[in-house]
Design an enzyme around this catalytic site. Structure first.
Site, PDB file in Angstrom:
ATOM      1  CG  HIS A 115      16.172 -20.775  -4.559  1.00 19.59           C
ATOM      2  ND1 HIS A 115      15.093 -21.478  -4.092  1.00 19.59           N
ATOM      3  CD2 HIS A 115      16.132 -19.761  -3.459  1.00 19.59           C
ATOM      4  CE1 HIS A 115      14.777 -21.098  -2.913  1.00 19.59           C
ATOM      5  NE2 HIS A 115      15.600 -20.028  -2.676  1.00 19.59           N
ATOM      6  CG  HIS A 175      19.622 -16.900  -2.015  1.00 21.62           C
ATOM      7  ND1 HIS A 175      18.627 -15.890  -1.757  1.00 21.62           N
ATOM      8  CD2 HIS A 175      19.025 -17.943  -1.507  1.00 21.62           C
ATOM      9  CE1 HIS A 175      17.686 -16.315  -1.320  1.00 21.62           C
ATOM     10  NE2 HIS A 175      17.824 -17.737  -1.282  1.00 21.62           N
TER      11      HIS A 175
END
Ligand code: DGP
Length: 114
Positions: free
Chosen positions: A100, A102
């Site tokens: 992922h 950010h």
């Protein structure tokens, strides 16, 4: 691979505030924001870590990063700036073993990070 919290978010078992979705990615607000704007972008094809991208098709990786850039624009961060962070492994504090990115913005961000 065991399901992570992000697998459950992707298939709707855990609700999130979605800010963008296409065929490649889902972007949603972080549950524990570290900045006024803190959004996570996950690929729909799971890699556990950034390190795996060396072995993934470059087109897939390119679409992921294009989507991250597009989400930052949608969030209105292009003018004042923002930071993209990908934590890889324990020394970086990666908590969720699902790749992922950010996106952090909405305030001045210190450099280097702690
Ligand atoms: P990292 O340390 O890079 O693995 O960051 C994982 C992030 O995931 C962390 O900032 C908090 C966020 N997070 C964990 N669980 C949830 C959840 O259930 N919902 C949302 N929206 N974010 C979550």
């Amino acid at each position: 691979m065991n399901d992570t919290i992000f697998d459950k978010i992707l298939d709707g078992r855990i609700p999130v505030e979605t800010v963008y979705e296409n065929e490649d990615v889902l972007a949603f607000r972080d549950i524990n924001p570290k900045a006024p704007v803190h959004v996570l972008v996950i690929p729909k094809v799971r890699s556990e870590r950034f390190a795996e991208l060396a072995h993934r098709p470059v087109e897939e990786t390119g679409r992921f990063f294009a989507a991250v850039s597009g989400v930052a624009k949608i969030l209105g961060l292009n003018d004042k700036g923002y930071r993209v962070v990908i934590n890889n492994g324990p020394d970086a504090g990666q908590e969720v073993e699902y790749l992922h990115a950010h996106i952090l913005g909405g305030r001045t961000l210190n450099w280097p990070p702690g």
